[in-house]
Motif scaffolding. Sequence first.
Motif, PDB file in Angstrom:
ATOM      1  N   LEU A 189       1.074   5.425   1.084  1.00  0.00           N
ATOM      2  CA  LEU A 189       1.724   4.137   0.854  1.00  0.00           C
ATOM      3  C   LEU A 189       2.677   4.216  -0.332  1.00  0.00           C
ATOM      4  CD1 LEU A 189      -1.293   1.692   1.321  1.00  0.00           C
ATOM      5  CD2 LEU A 189       0.544   2.180   2.959  1.00  0.00           C
ATOM      6  N   ARG A 190       3.789   3.519  -0.206  1.00  0.00           N
ATOM      7  CA  ARG A 190       4.757   3.462  -1.300  1.00  0.00           C
ATOM      8  C   ARG A 190       4.530   2.201  -2.125  1.00  0.00           C
ATOM      9  NH1 ARG A 190       9.741   2.764   2.289  1.00  0.00           N
ATOM     10  NH2 ARG A 190       8.236   1.216   3.008  1.00  0.00           N
ATOM     11  N   GLU A 191       5.162   2.152  -3.261  1.00  0.00           N
ATOM     12  CA  GLU A 191       5.067   0.960  -4.089  1.00  0.00           C
ATOM     13  C   GLU A 191       5.662  -0.223  -3.331  1.00  0.00           C
ATOM     14  OE1 GLU A 191       6.410  -0.652  -8.531  1.00  0.00           O
ATOM     15  OE2 GLU A 191       6.928   1.386  -7.864  1.00  0.00           O
ATOM     16  N   GLY A 192       4.922  -1.296  -3.234  1.00  0.00           N
ATOM     17  CA  GLY A 192       5.389  -2.470  -2.500  1.00  0.00           C
ATOM     18  C   GLY A 192       4.786  -2.594  -1.120  1.00  0.00           C
ATOM     19  N   ASP A 193       4.316  -1.483  -0.519  1.00  0.00           N
ATOM     20  CA  ASP A 193       3.629  -1.563   0.776  1.00  0.00           C
ATOM     21  C   ASP A 193       2.307  -2.303   0.591  1.00  0.00           C
ATOM     22  OD1 ASP A 193       5.640  -0.140   1.997  1.00  0.00           O
ATOM     23  OD2 ASP A 193       4.595   1.793   1.901  1.00  0.00           O
ATOM     24  N   ARG A 194       1.999  -3.174   1.535  1.00  0.00           N
ATOM     25  CA  ARG A 194       0.780  -3.971   1.422  1.00  0.00           C
ATOM     26  C   ARG A 194      -0.126  -3.740   2.625  1.00  0.00           C
ATOM     27  NH1 ARG A 194       2.432 -10.048   0.551  1.00  0.00           N
ATOM     28  NH2 ARG A 194       3.665  -9.553   2.417  1.00  0.00           N
ATOM     29  N   VAL A 195      -1.425  -3.837   2.404  1.00  0.00           N
ATOM     30  CA  VAL A 195      -2.426  -3.645   3.456  1.00  0.00           C
ATOM     31  C   VAL A 195      -3.424  -4.794   3.403  1.00  0.00           C
ATOM     32  CG1 VAL A 195      -4.382  -2.235   4.208  1.00  0.00           C
ATOM     33  CG2 VAL A 195      -2.236  -1.135   3.549  1.00  0.00           C
ATOM     34  N   SER A 196      -3.789  -5.283   4.554  1.00  0.00           N
ATOM     35  CA  SER A 196      -4.905  -6.229   4.660  1.00  0.00           C
ATOM     36  C   SER A 196      -5.783  -5.783   5.822  1.00  0.00           C
ATOM     37  CB  SER A 196      -4.407  -7.670   4.872  1.00  0.00           C
ATOM     38  OG  SER A 196      -3.530  -7.737   5.979  1.00  0.00           O
ATOM     39  N   ILE A 197      -7.060  -6.149   5.787  1.00  0.00           N
ATOM     40  CA  ILE A 197      -8.029  -5.693   6.782  1.00  0.00           C
ATOM     41  C   ILE A 197      -8.806  -6.887   7.324  1.00  0.00           C
ATOM     42  CG2 ILE A 197     -10.053  -4.258   7.216  1.00  0.00           C
ATOM     43  CD1 ILE A 197      -9.157  -2.451   4.933  1.00  0.00           C
ATOM     44  N   VAL A 198      -8.893  -6.944   8.639  1.00  0.00           N
ATOM     45  CA  VAL A 198      -9.670  -7.965   9.336  1.00  0.00           C
ATOM     46  C   VAL A 198     -10.649  -7.242  10.252  1.00  0.00           C
ATOM     47  CG1 VAL A 198      -9.593  -9.950  10.903  1.00  0.00           C
ATOM     48  CG2 VAL A 198      -7.709  -9.550   9.301  1.00  0.00           C
ATOM     49  N   VAL A 199     -11.893  -7.708  10.327  1.00  0.00           N
ATOM     50  CA  VAL A 199     -12.890  -7.093  11.200  1.00  0.00           C
ATOM     51  C   VAL A 199     -13.318  -8.072  12.282  1.00  0.00           C
ATOM     52  CG1 VAL A 199     -13.718  -5.546   9.395  1.00  0.00           C
ATOM     53  CG2 VAL A 199     -14.809  -7.776   9.704  1.00  0.00           C
ATOM     54  N   TYR A 200     -13.864  -7.508  13.362  1.00  0.00           N
ATOM     55  CA  TYR A 200     -14.368  -8.340  14.452  1.00  0.00           C
ATOM     56  C   TYR A 200     -15.553  -7.630  15.102  1.00  0.00           C
ATOM     57  CZ  TYR A 200     -12.209  -5.214  17.905  1.00  0.00           C
ATOM     58  OH  TYR A 200     -11.868  -4.120  18.664  1.00  0.00           O
ATOM     59  N   ALA A 201     -16.203  -8.297  16.019  1.00  0.00           N
ATOM     60  CA  ALA A 201     -17.370  -7.807  16.768  1.00  0.00           C
ATOM     61  C   ALA A 201     -18.627  -8.003  15.934  1.00  0.00           C
ATOM     62  CB  ALA A 201     -17.199  -6.360  17.210  1.00  0.00           C
ATOM     63  N   GLY A 202     -19.121  -6.984  15.219  1.00  0.00           N
ATOM     64  CA  GLY A 202     -20.349  -7.124  14.440  1.00  0.00           C
ATOM     65  C   GLY A 202     -20.257  -8.203  13.385  1.00  0.00           C
ATOM     66  N   ALA A 203     -19.085  -8.360  12.785  1.00  0.00           N
ATOM     67  CA  ALA A 203     -18.779  -9.424  11.837  1.00  0.00           C
ATOM     68  C   ALA A 203     -17.334  -9.809  12.083  1.00  0.00           C
ATOM     69  CB  ALA A 203     -18.992  -8.948  10.405  1.00  0.00           C
ATOM     70  N   SER A 204     -16.954 -11.010  11.720  1.00  0.00           N
ATOM     71  CA  SER A 204     -15.599 -11.471  11.984  1.00  0.00           C
ATOM     72  C   SER A 204     -15.035 -12.137  10.739  1.00  0.00           C
ATOM     73  CB  SER A 204     -15.579 -12.469  13.147  1.00  0.00           C
ATOM     74  OG  SER A 204     -16.054 -11.864  14.334  1.00  0.00           O
ATOM     75  N   GLY A 205     -13.859 -11.706  10.335  1.00  0.00           N
ATOM     76  CA  GLY A 205     -13.220 -12.333   9.202  1.00  0.00           C
ATOM     77  C   GLY A 205     -12.345 -11.378   8.422  1.00  0.00           C
ATOM     78  N   VAL A 206     -11.836 -11.863   7.313  1.00  0.00           N
ATOM     79  CA  VAL A 206     -10.930 -11.103   6.467  1.00  0.00           C
ATOM     80  C   VAL A 206     -11.732 -10.323   5.431  1.00  0.00           C
ATOM     81  CG1 VAL A 206      -9.010 -11.219   4.843  1.00  0.00           C
ATOM     82  CG2 VAL A 206      -9.098 -12.797   6.795  1.00  0.00           C
ATOM     83  N   VAL A 207     -11.611  -9.019   5.462  1.00  0.00           N
ATOM     84  CA  VAL A 207     -12.281  -8.158   4.495  1.00  0.00           C
ATOM     85  C   VAL A 207     -11.405  -7.926   3.277  1.00  0.00           C
ATOM     86  CG1 VAL A 207     -13.203  -5.818   4.116  1.00  0.00           C
ATOM     87  CG2 VAL A 207     -13.665  -7.026   6.260  1.00  0.00           C
ATOM     88  N   LEU A 208     -10.101  -7.855   3.507  1.00  0.00           N
ATOM     89  CA  LEU A 208      -9.176  -7.557   2.409  1.00  0.00           C
ATOM     90  C   LEU A 208      -7.917  -8.394   2.564  1.00  0.00           C
ATOM     91  CD1 LEU A 208      -8.463  -5.675  -0.027  1.00  0.00           C
ATOM     92  CD2 LEU A 208      -7.345  -4.177   1.651  1.00  0.00           C
ATOM     93  N   GLU A 209      -7.619  -9.175   1.546  1.00  0.00           N
ATOM     94  CA  GLU A 209      -6.362  -9.919   1.521  1.00  0.00           C
ATOM     95  C   GLU A 209      -5.216  -8.935   1.266  1.00  0.00           C
ATOM     96  OE1 GLU A 209      -6.002 -12.987   2.198  1.00  0.00           O
ATOM     97  OE2 GLU A 209      -8.001 -13.881   2.001  1.00  0.00           O
ATOM     98  N   PRO A 210      -3.973  -9.295   1.641  1.00  0.00           N
ATOM     99  CA  PRO A 210      -2.843  -8.373   1.438  1.00  0.00           C
ATOM    100  C   PRO A 210      -2.748  -7.903  -0.013  1.00  0.00           C
ATOM    101  CG  PRO A 210      -2.170 -10.229   2.788  1.00  0.00           C
ATOM    102  CD  PRO A 210      -3.556 -10.539   2.305  1.00  0.00           C
ATOM    103  N   THR A 211      -2.688  -6.592  -0.186  1.00  0.00           N
ATOM    104  CA  THR A 211      -2.612  -6.013  -1.529  1.00  0.00           C
ATOM    105  C   THR A 211      -1.914  -4.666  -1.494  1.00  0.00           C
ATOM    106  OG1 THR A 211      -3.898  -5.282  -3.449  1.00  0.00           O
ATOM    107  CG2 THR A 211      -4.872  -4.921  -1.287  1.00  0.00           C
ATOM    108  N   SER A 212      -1.338  -4.288  -2.623  1.00  0.00           N
ATOM    109  CA  SER A 212      -0.720  -2.971  -2.788  1.00  0.00           C
ATOM    110  C   SER A 212      -1.580  -2.060  -3.655  1.00  0.00           C
ATOM    111  CB  SER A 212       0.677  -3.115  -3.417  1.00  0.00           C
ATOM    112  OG  SER A 212       1.545  -3.853  -2.588  1.00  0.00           O
ATOM    113  N   ASP A 213      -2.721  -2.562  -4.093  1.00  0.00           N
ATOM    114  CA  ASP A 213      -3.614  -1.807  -4.970  1.00  0.00           C
ATOM    115  C   ASP A 213      -4.403  -0.795  -4.133  1.00  0.00           C
ATOM    116  OD1 ASP A 213      -5.746  -0.893  -6.574  1.00  0.00           O
ATOM    117  OD2 ASP A 213      -5.712  -2.736  -7.759  1.00  0.00           O
TER     118      ASP A 213
END
Length: 253
Positions: A189-213
């Motif tokens: 990832l470069r500086e400024g690229d952001r990642v967020s993670i959402v899961v489903y099936a066994g659990a459902s919801g947002v695991v990680l809000e958008p971040t560059s960290d």
Amino acid sequence: MQRACSTRLLVALAILGSACSQREASPSHFDARQGHPEPAARMEERKAESREDYTRIVENAVVATSTDAVSTFSIDVDTAAYSNMRRFLRDGTLPPADAVRIEELINYFTYDYERPTGDEPFAVHAEVAPCPWASDHQLMRIGLAARALDESAVPTRNLVFLLDVSGSMNDPDKLPLLQRGLGMLVDTLREGDRVSIVVYAGASGVVLEPTSDKAEIMAALQRLRPAAPPAVPASSWPIVSPRVASCRAASTA
């Protein structure tokens, strides 16, 4: 470098062709760890244990180029079959025939093709060589090279990953493999690229809000666990926010 890669690939194709012929001619299964054929009974046990399924590969028929001189192929690049085949070999067994996709083995390697010049969108490179396992045949390799992409001109990326954390992902080659693969992606990832993670099936919801960290992204990946069986307390399940997101990957200027 290009010639060396070509030689290596032709040898790899010869080995695969020989392995396929031996598999058809013999009921035994090669055990790479022991260096000798595996009993047919054990081969059937392995098939029964595996839940993997592959679309049947239908070989193209031989045609006379004097009457049919046109051939088409896709320009997209897939490479997963190489890693999948390597996984089988490391586990001491040959891969299923339909898991061996020759074009993906070839595309796995990087070639030092000359890039297009002028206004051409891509450059075409071709090479013909004798077929190692059929002396009356020849193999033709066609390579395409597009323009080199200037990474500095690519907009920052906003990547949203929707991940299955159901109990069926509780295998070393499923969720753990996915975690390692995404960890490798994080390193790119470069500086400024952001990642967020959402899961489903066994659990459902947002695991990680958008971040560059990157550290925060890696920590979120490591927290992921497959759905726990009823005997395991829910406190060990993935920590998620209550809302469910519908997501897709996008780029931001």
